[in-house]
Enzyme design. Sequence first.
Site, PDB file in Angstrom:
ATOM      1  N   THR A  86      13.284  51.034  55.552  1.00 10.28           N
ATOM      2  CA  THR A  86      14.204  50.228  54.745  1.00 10.28           C
ATOM      3  C   THR A  86      13.463  48.952  54.350  1.00 10.28           C
ATOM      4  O   THR A  86      12.306  48.768  54.730  1.00 10.28           O
ATOM      5  CB  THR A  86      15.466  49.847  55.539  1.00 10.28           C
ATOM      6  OG1 THR A  86      15.131  48.818  56.463  1.00 10.28           O
ATOM      7  CG2 THR A  86      16.033  51.025  56.283  1.00 10.28           C
ATOM      8  N   CYS A  87      14.131  48.058  53.610  1.00  9.95           N
ATOM      9  CA  CYS A  87      13.400  46.850  53.219  1.00  9.95           C
ATOM     10  C   CYS A  87      13.134  45.928  54.400  1.00  9.95           C
ATOM     11  O   CYS A  87      12.259  45.086  54.356  1.00  9.95           O
ATOM     12  CB  CYS A  87      14.118  46.124  52.086  1.00  9.95           C
ATOM     13  SG  CYS A  87      15.864  45.935  52.362  1.00  9.95           S
ATOM     14  N   ASN A  88      13.886  46.103  55.482  1.00  9.51           N
ATOM     15  CA  ASN A  88      13.675  45.227  56.634  1.00  9.51           C
ATOM     16  C   ASN A  88      12.867  45.839  57.765  1.00  9.51           C
ATOM     17  O   ASN A  88      12.481  45.142  58.684  1.00  9.51           O
ATOM     18  CB  ASN A  88      15.018  44.760  57.192  1.00  9.51           C
ATOM     19  CG  ASN A  88      15.563  43.587  56.413  1.00  9.51           C
ATOM     20  OD1 ASN A  88      14.799  42.838  55.815  1.00  9.51           O
ATOM     21  ND2 ASN A  88      16.866  43.446  56.395  1.00  9.51           N
ATOM     22  N   ARG A  89      12.663  47.147  57.703  1.00  5.20           N
ATOM     23  CA  ARG A  89      11.972  47.759  58.838  1.00  5.20           C
ATOM     24  C   ARG A  89      11.371  49.118  58.486  1.00  5.20           C
ATOM     25  O   ARG A  89      11.816  49.799  57.565  1.00  5.20           O
ATOM     26  CB  ARG A  89      12.927  47.925  60.014  1.00  5.20           C
ATOM     27  CG  ARG A  89      14.104  48.879  59.734  1.00  5.20           C
ATOM     28  CD  ARG A  89      14.983  49.050  60.959  1.00  5.20           C
ATOM     29  NE  ARG A  89      15.658  47.817  61.293  1.00  5.20           N
ATOM     30  CZ  ARG A  89      15.401  47.104  62.384  1.00  5.20           C
ATOM     31  NH1 ARG A  89      14.503  47.520  63.252  1.00  5.20           N
ATOM     32  NH2 ARG A  89      16.055  45.994  62.609  1.00  5.20           N
ATOM     33  N   HIS A 127      15.729  51.202  71.942  1.00  4.04           N
ATOM     34  CA  HIS A 127      15.460  50.634  70.616  1.00  4.04           C
ATOM     35  C   HIS A 127      16.201  51.409  69.523  1.00  4.04           C
ATOM     36  O   HIS A 127      16.814  50.808  68.641  1.00  4.04           O
ATOM     37  CB  HIS A 127      13.952  50.623  70.351  1.00  4.04           C
ATOM     38  CG  HIS A 127      13.581  49.927  69.078  1.00  4.04           C
ATOM     39  ND1 HIS A 127      13.631  48.556  68.948  1.00  4.04           N
ATOM     40  CD2 HIS A 127      13.188  50.409  67.877  1.00  4.04           C
ATOM     41  CE1 HIS A 127      13.285  48.225  67.712  1.00  4.04           C
ATOM     42  NE2 HIS A 127      13.003  49.325  67.039  1.00  4.04           N
ATOM     43  N   SER A 160      19.518  44.097  63.511  1.00  2.00           N
ATOM     44  CA  SER A 160      19.476  43.781  62.082  1.00  2.00           C
ATOM     45  C   SER A 160      19.306  42.291  61.834  1.00  2.00           C
ATOM     46  O   SER A 160      19.526  41.478  62.721  1.00  2.00           O
ATOM     47  CB  SER A 160      20.778  44.228  61.420  1.00  2.00           C
ATOM     48  OG  SER A 160      20.972  45.595  61.607  1.00  2.00           O
ATOM     49  N   PRO A 216      26.799  46.713  58.260  1.00  4.28           N
ATOM     50  CA  PRO A 216      27.145  48.129  58.408  1.00  4.28           C
ATOM     51  C   PRO A 216      26.177  49.114  57.729  1.00  4.28           C
ATOM     52  O   PRO A 216      26.228  50.298  58.020  1.00  4.28           O
ATOM     53  CB  PRO A 216      28.522  48.217  57.759  1.00  4.28           C
ATOM     54  CG  PRO A 216      28.542  47.117  56.749  1.00  4.28           C
ATOM     55  CD  PRO A 216      27.623  46.045  57.243  1.00  4.28           C
ATOM     56  N   ALA A 219      30.897  28.552  34.688  1.00  6.48           N
ATOM     57  CA  ALA A 219      30.108  29.764  34.847  1.00  6.48           C
ATOM     58  C   ALA A 219      28.880  29.489  35.700  1.00  6.48           C
ATOM     59  O   ALA A 219      27.828  29.139  35.192  1.00  6.48           O
ATOM     60  CB  ALA A 219      29.703  30.297  33.475  1.00  6.48           C
ATOM     61  N   LYS A 245      26.328  30.981  39.011  1.00  5.00           N
ATOM     62  CA  LYS A 245      25.894  32.233  39.629  1.00  5.00           C
ATOM     63  C   LYS A 245      26.819  32.608  40.789  1.00  5.00           C
ATOM     64  O   LYS A 245      27.246  33.746  40.937  1.00  5.00           O
ATOM     65  CB  LYS A 245      24.459  32.037  40.142  1.00  5.00           C
ATOM     66  CG  LYS A 245      23.667  33.292  40.222  1.00  5.00           C
ATOM     67  CD  LYS A 245      23.238  33.789  38.845  1.00  5.00           C
ATOM     68  CE  LYS A 245      23.323  35.312  38.844  1.00  5.00           C
ATOM     69  NZ  LYS A 245      23.589  35.857  37.515  1.00  5.00           N
ATOM     70  N   MET A 246      27.126  31.594  41.616  1.00  4.98           N
ATOM     71  CA  MET A 246      27.902  31.840  42.818  1.00  4.98           C
ATOM     72  C   MET A 246      29.347  32.241  42.482  1.00  4.98           C
ATOM     73  O   MET A 246      29.912  33.133  43.127  1.00  4.98           O
ATOM     74  CB  MET A 246      27.936  30.579  43.675  1.00  4.98           C
ATOM     75  CG  MET A 246      28.101  30.866  45.122  1.00  4.98           C
ATOM     76  SD  MET A 246      26.993  29.786  45.999  1.00  4.98           S
ATOM     77  CE  MET A 246      27.863  29.488  47.475  1.00  4.98           C
TER      78      MET A 246
END
Lengths: 268, 418
Positions: free
Chosen positions: B49-52, B95, B105, B111, B186, B188-189
């Site tokens: 995944t992008c994190n691991r 693990h 995470s 989730p 307007a 972004k948030m």
Amino acid sequence: MHVVLLRLALGLYSLGFAHSVLTALKKKQTLFGPALAAMSVGFALHVASIAIRAVDVHYLPLTQRYEGFSFFGALATLGFLIAYAKYRIAPLSVFAFPLIFVMTFVANLFYDPSASIPPVLRSNWLYIHTPLVFLGYAALFFAFAAAIMYLIQERALKSKHPTRFYNWLPSLDICDDLAYKSLAIGFPLITLGIITGALWAQAVWGVWARDAKVLFSFLTWLVYMLLIFYRLIAGWRGRKAAYLYIVGFIGVLVTFLSANYFGGLHTF
Amino acid sequence: MQLALVGLNHKTAPVEIRERLAFSSDALRSALASLVGREQVNEAIILSTCNRVEVVAESSDDRLIREFLCEFHQIPHDSISKHLYSFRNVDAIRHVFRVTASLDSMVVGEPQILGQVKEAYRIAADAGTVGMHLTALMNRAFAVAKRVRSETGISQSAVSVSYAAVELARKIFGDLSGKTVMIIGASKMGELAAKHLRRAGVSSVLVTNRTFERAVELAQVFEGAAVPFEHFADHMLGADIVITSTGAPHFIIGKNLAEQIIHRRKNRPMFFIDIAVPRDIDPGVNEIDNAFLYDIDDLQQVIDTNLKERLKESMRAEEIIDHEVESFCLKMKGREVVPTIIELRDSLEKLRRDEIERNRRHLKNLSPEQQAALDQITKAIVNKILHSPIEQLKQVAHDPQGADLADLIRKIFNIKPQ
């Protein structure tokens, strides 16, 4: 036999009561599943108990004091099961289970095996007036419980400090809906209850105004009338409405208990 | 069962390293095949995944996996070794459980990871690189993740501004369908918050902005309607949720205005989200019955409380994991053939000796020769009884069915894993 069933029901209801106490203390839902199961089985036994008693004495068992409490306890359980089936609000149990337990407990406490009907109550009005009032009270109790949940939730939202209760309680919209629907059911019932009571009193005594219970029930009725009136006219809801639901239910309690403390025609 | 796991994650490696070791979904199949093709690597799953990146294999040697990673990505081992971690057996099981239950995470309790692990497992199953060991491991890991989710509150509360806004809206309105959100200004948030609300069921969107063109543009994104900034107050009547993020130096919604609008809405509740700095809405609005105002700090406070709550809950989750690792290890041990044979022999030998010991009183008149003969006879009986089960076990020692047979024999002879 009906007493054994009533006591069994009380035993099962005590599990619901334990759930309410633990949940309030731990601020976290505890034992809800088992409690719900116990309440459902308890309810079935409770209904069986009332039915057997009815067959034994050949009338709807409402005349003895314990029969009244028992009947009200069964109605409250029925009310909870219906509300839970529709809204799935587990937190409602925290309010409903103790009430059911206490009512059934009191019923057991006042148990009196004699089947005699007090002469003053020997009338068909009994089977119209009393169930109407009791059903109305049960519905108004749920309006009250919903109003309390509303106030807790509203406070959490306004204070901006989410608590565990905040996650667990239903949304404001659902609290409001439950309170208003309960009122919409309860109000006509107590209105009819008051009318039948008046007619009955007319038939028996000719006059009926000098009774504490009658007076309080009329005041309570006015509070609920006001609530409905403003809801329809100005869309009253929220905090102010919640306070009125609570005032109204305090009126119900005072009315319910008044006969025995203040005296009057309802003491038998 | 021998497990080895090698991996790296957002804590041990910067994104430059992570992206070099990541597997694209197209490459996964061939990577799995190449890994399981090696000697002493029997089963394997790769999670990327992008994190691991995590590689778990049924193998006795984690160095094989490290070699594979370097060869496959053509990176010298020295350059990545300090970013990699290795776990064996019990630690590897722990693990896997922790990763799947979202305890490892970046945002604890998020989730998505469970779905990603399930997908990795499915790909490996399709590629035929999972056998009974990893199947048992992963099925347990999914069950543990589910248990952690339902028994602790780690995934319960929102930890981003947009999600916090959605969650609060749900607590006010219950069901969001049929509700209208109005975006004033307007940013972004504001756009992001509106997007999340829309996805959560909000039916219609109104947009207003000082430059009307920008409002029209944004309205198109949400299939909503643009309204002129000068008349926004009139349109606010129909809005249940109002998000403000203008650059205005003063409040654009005062207490009086909000009071009037709530009154004209017949007290139907309103939720104001003010993410502008300086603020757009008078804080006094929160005091009005049926109006709820959250500014950016309030939202942040909600998130902080939720994060603290998650941290507390993750401790309870770790306890669940400890418990689950222990019971899984015990169960796996019970499914191994060789220990089963040994424990089976020990258990029956103990039975035999205990019986002789118990009857010592009746046997004391026997001569030493007779006693020796008795010993021989009982031993022979035990061996005869055990002969067939042990032969059967030996035959299937290297088959997947071996585990089931070991399990069955343990049940029949009532042998608990030690």
